[in-house]
Design an enzyme around this catalytic site. Structure first.
Site, PDB file in Angstrom:
ATOM      1  N   SER A  43      26.051  -7.897  26.591  1.00 22.22           N
ATOM      2  CA  SER A  43      26.910  -7.121  25.846  1.00 22.22           C
ATOM      3  C   SER A  43      28.245  -7.811  25.463  1.00 22.22           C
ATOM      4  O   SER A  43      28.386  -8.740  26.144  1.00 22.22           O
ATOM      5  CB  SER A  43      27.123  -5.883  26.682  1.00 22.22           C
ATOM      6  OG  SER A  43      28.322  -5.040  26.307  1.00 22.22           O
TER       7      SER A  43
ATOM      8  N   TYR B 130      29.117  -1.654  35.118  1.00 24.95           N
ATOM      9  CA  TYR B 130      28.339  -2.196  33.864  1.00 24.95           C
ATOM     10  C   TYR B 130      28.816  -3.545  33.452  1.00 24.95           C
ATOM     11  O   TYR B 130      28.327  -4.706  33.363  1.00 24.95           O
ATOM     12  CB  TYR B 130      28.698  -1.299  32.575  1.00 24.95           C
ATOM     13  CG  TYR B 130      27.884  -1.598  31.378  1.00 24.95           C
ATOM     14  CD1 TYR B 130      26.936  -0.767  31.054  1.00 24.95           C
ATOM     15  CD2 TYR B 130      28.738  -2.175  30.527  1.00 24.95           C
ATOM     16  CE1 TYR B 130      25.969  -1.118  29.831  1.00 24.95           C
ATOM     17  CE2 TYR B 130      27.910  -2.780  29.023  1.00 24.95           C
ATOM     18  CZ  TYR B 130      26.763  -2.134  28.933  1.00 24.95           C
ATOM     19  OH  TYR B 130      26.150  -2.304  27.824  1.00 24.95           O
TER      20      TYR B 130
END
Ligand code: NAD
Length: 261
Positions: free
Chosen positions: A143, A156
């Protein structure tokens, strides 16, 4: 005009991944589903790995692949997945948004299990097969949060940064065996997860959905649109192609300019 090398325009030519097997985690939805569809269209047999049984079976049917209904936070279940994949797409993931001082430790642990430990376990099981045949491709769906932090996403961001380190280490170990390992780093992707967030934020802020995307989600990107799952899948497909055989240990931002800041 040289017609000998051009594939037939109807798509009936040889498919580049015929004979290859691809294991895709989180393949029942969003980016994982798009990767499974793209890899299957390129000729690969796909192991559709997901906890969502019905959706995984539907994608397996759509791609002519096999569904493996597995909770990736369960190490024993991960270790029972097939070890004969030539391509691994580590994609499954989940998000939890809360400040660190309020972050539930069990959610933190779950996110590391699914997004770091499961990729590690899948790689350690499939790499020997790839090494033996001197070809393999590891594609880690990281990401922009593998490269940049945002507040309230500690688990995350931690997991994605860990995945970056794991991917680079595997790249160094695997290079002599013809195996590459790379990350793809998308910004916000138009998946069910994000579309639900858009609707919820529009309600919460009392603004339109377009404004949520432009003013909140895309604040840091230069290109003011979400990226489509199929665009991420095309990058994954390229990493599996002969054109990308010298690309390893890299992180490919598909972030509309976010990390240019
Ligand atoms: P999604 O929610 O549409 O799909 C994720 C899939 O993972 C789901 O099918 C879900 O069932 C599966 N999954 C979750 N926990 C699991 C578990 N314990 N065991 C097995 N399967 C499990 O999400 P998405 O947006 O397609 O995201 C896929 C990946 O892309 C994630 O790693 C995410 O971090 C990454 N990513 C997404 C975006 C985005 O904006 N959507 C941006 C950058 C990176």
């Amino acid at each position: 005009m040289d017609t000998t090398s051009a594939p037939p325009p109807d798509g009936s030519g040889p498919r580049p991944l015929t004979g290859r097997t691809a294991l895709v985690t989180g393949a029942a939805s969003g980016i994982g589903r798009a990767c499974a569809v793209a890899l299957a269209a390129a000729g690969a047999r796909v192991y559709v790995v997901d906890i969502a049984a019905e959706a995984a079976k539907a994608v397996a049917e759509e791609t002519g692949g096999t569904a493996h209904v597995v909770d990736l936070s369960d190490p024993a279940a991960v270790d029972a997945l097939p070890a004969d994949a030539d391509i691994v797409v580590n994609n499954a993931g989940l998000q939890h948004v809360a400040p660190v001082h309020e972050f539930p430790p069990d959610r933190f642990t779950l996110i590391q299990r699914v997004m770091v430990e499961a990729p590690f376990r899948i790689m350690r099981r499939t790499l020997p097969h790839m090494y033996a045949q001197e070809w393999g491709r590891i594609v880690n769906i990281s990401s922009v949060h593998g490269l940049r932090a945002s507040p309230y996403k500690s688990a995350y961001v931690t997991a994605k940064h860990a995945l970056e380190g794991l991917s680079k280490t595997v790249a160094l170990e695997a290079a002599p065996y013809g195996v590459t390992s790379n990350c793809i780093n998308p910004g916000y992707v138009r998946t069910p997860l994000v579309e639900n967030q858009v609707a919820a934020q529009a309600l919460a802020h009392g603004i339109g959905e377009d404004e949520v995307v432009e003013q909140i989600m895309l604040e840091r990107t230069a290109i003011k649109r979400l990226i489509e799952p199929s665009e991420v899948a095309e990058a994954a497909l390229w990493l599996c192609s002969p054109h990308a055989s010298y690309v390893t240990g890299s992180s490919l931002p598909l972030d509309g300019g976010w990390t240019a800041h």
